[in-house]
Every structure is written in C-alpha cells, then in structure tokens.
Write a protein that holds these residues in place. Structure first.
Motif, mmCIF file in Angstrom:
data_model
loop_
_atom_site.group_PDB
_atom_site.id
_atom_site.type_symbol
_atom_site.label_atom_id
_atom_site.label_comp_id
_atom_site.label_asym_id
_atom_site.label_seq_id
_atom_site.Cartn_x
_atom_site.Cartn_y
_atom_site.Cartn_z
ATOM 1 N N UNK A 56 0.864 -1.183 0.000
ATOM 2 C CA UNK A 56 0.000 0.000 0.000
ATOM 3 C C UNK A 56 0.898 1.230 0.000
ATOM 4 N N UNK A 57 0.809 2.011 -1.047
ATOM 5 C CA UNK A 57 1.686 3.178 -1.200
ATOM 6 C C UNK A 57 1.039 4.469 -0.738
ATOM 7 N N UNK A 58 -0.288 4.558 -0.785
ATOM 8 C CA UNK A 58 -0.983 5.740 -0.284
ATOM 9 C C UNK A 58 -2.415 5.366 0.061
ATOM 10 N N UNK A 59 -2.977 6.116 1.008
ATOM 11 C CA UNK A 59 -4.338 5.849 1.434
ATOM 12 C C UNK A 59 -4.960 7.152 1.937
ATOM 13 N N UNK A 60 -6.211 7.382 1.576
ATOM 14 C CA UNK A 60 -6.960 8.540 2.054
ATOM 15 C C UNK A 60 -8.336 8.056 2.489
ATOM 16 N N UNK A 61 -8.837 8.612 3.575
ATOM 17 C CA UNK A 61 -10.116 8.180 4.130
ATOM 18 C C UNK A 61 -11.029 9.385 4.276
ATOM 19 N N UNK A 73 -9.746 5.560 -0.287
ATOM 20 C CA UNK A 73 -9.058 5.469 -1.563
ATOM 21 C C UNK A 73 -7.617 5.076 -1.294
ATOM 22 N N UNK A 74 -7.115 4.105 -2.054
ATOM 23 C CA UNK A 74 -5.744 3.664 -1.832
ATOM 24 C C UNK A 74 -5.082 3.285 -3.149
ATOM 25 N N UNK A 75 -3.754 3.340 -3.152
ATOM 26 C CA UNK A 75 -2.939 2.867 -4.274
ATOM 27 C C UNK A 75 -2.122 1.699 -3.761
#
Length: 102
Positions: A56-61, A73-75
């Motif tokens: 998991x390189x990035x995550x927004x909640x 949302x995640x990459x």
C-alpha cells in the motif's frame, strides 16, 4: 568510431506488449472502497490493507458523521491477477459495499 548494438528483443517490440508479458507486472493500482459502519468499517478495511504489507503506497479516508457510507481510496502495488483477488478479499468484509478500481 562508435558501435551501437541493439538487442534483438528491442528491435521488434511493439508499443503494446502482449497480455502474457504484462500480466505479472506490478504497478500502482488505485481503488475506491465504500464502507458502512463509520470508523469501524474503515478500520476493518485498513486492517486488511495492512495485511498487504508494504504494497500500500498511499491511502486517504473520508468519514463523515451522519453519512451512511465512508470512502477509502488507496494505491496498491500489484499485478492484474492480484488486483482481482484483492477486490474479492475486500468485498468479503461485512462492512464493504463496493470496491472500484479507477
């Protein structure tokens, strides 16, 4: 005098590699995950993402009080095959409404 040597595989390579060659390639794939149960639902998804290790390189909640669904949302770095398994794995969680790649 200079000599340029090209590898034979580079000479005839097309702009679009066959699916068999790209199927095992890891790339960042973004997903939007819609959950219910507020922060508890988001934390269940986050725990599942944590099980992916360093992929998991990035995550927004986005969790808002009084709203029925939350969005995460995640990459994640994964192959196409892993992406299908990833979506199936997350959809099995009780609070997940949808898993959409984009």
């Amino acid at each position: 005098m200079s000599i340029t040597v090209e590898r034979p595989t580079d000479i005839h390579r097309s702009a679009h590699a066959p699916a068999a060659r790209t199927a095992g390639c890891r790339i960042l794939r973004r997903h939007t995950i819609v959950t219910t149960d507020g922060m508890d639902g988001v934390l269940r998804v986050a725990a599942e993402l944590r099980a992916c290790g360093g992929l998991v390189k990035e995550m927004a909640v986005d969790v808002r009080e009084g709203v029925g669904c939350s969005e995460l949302t995640c990459s994640v770095s994964m192959t196409a095959e892993e992406a299908a398994e990833f979506a199936t794995r997350l959809r099995a969680l009780p609070s997940v409404e949808s898993v959409d790649p984009y």
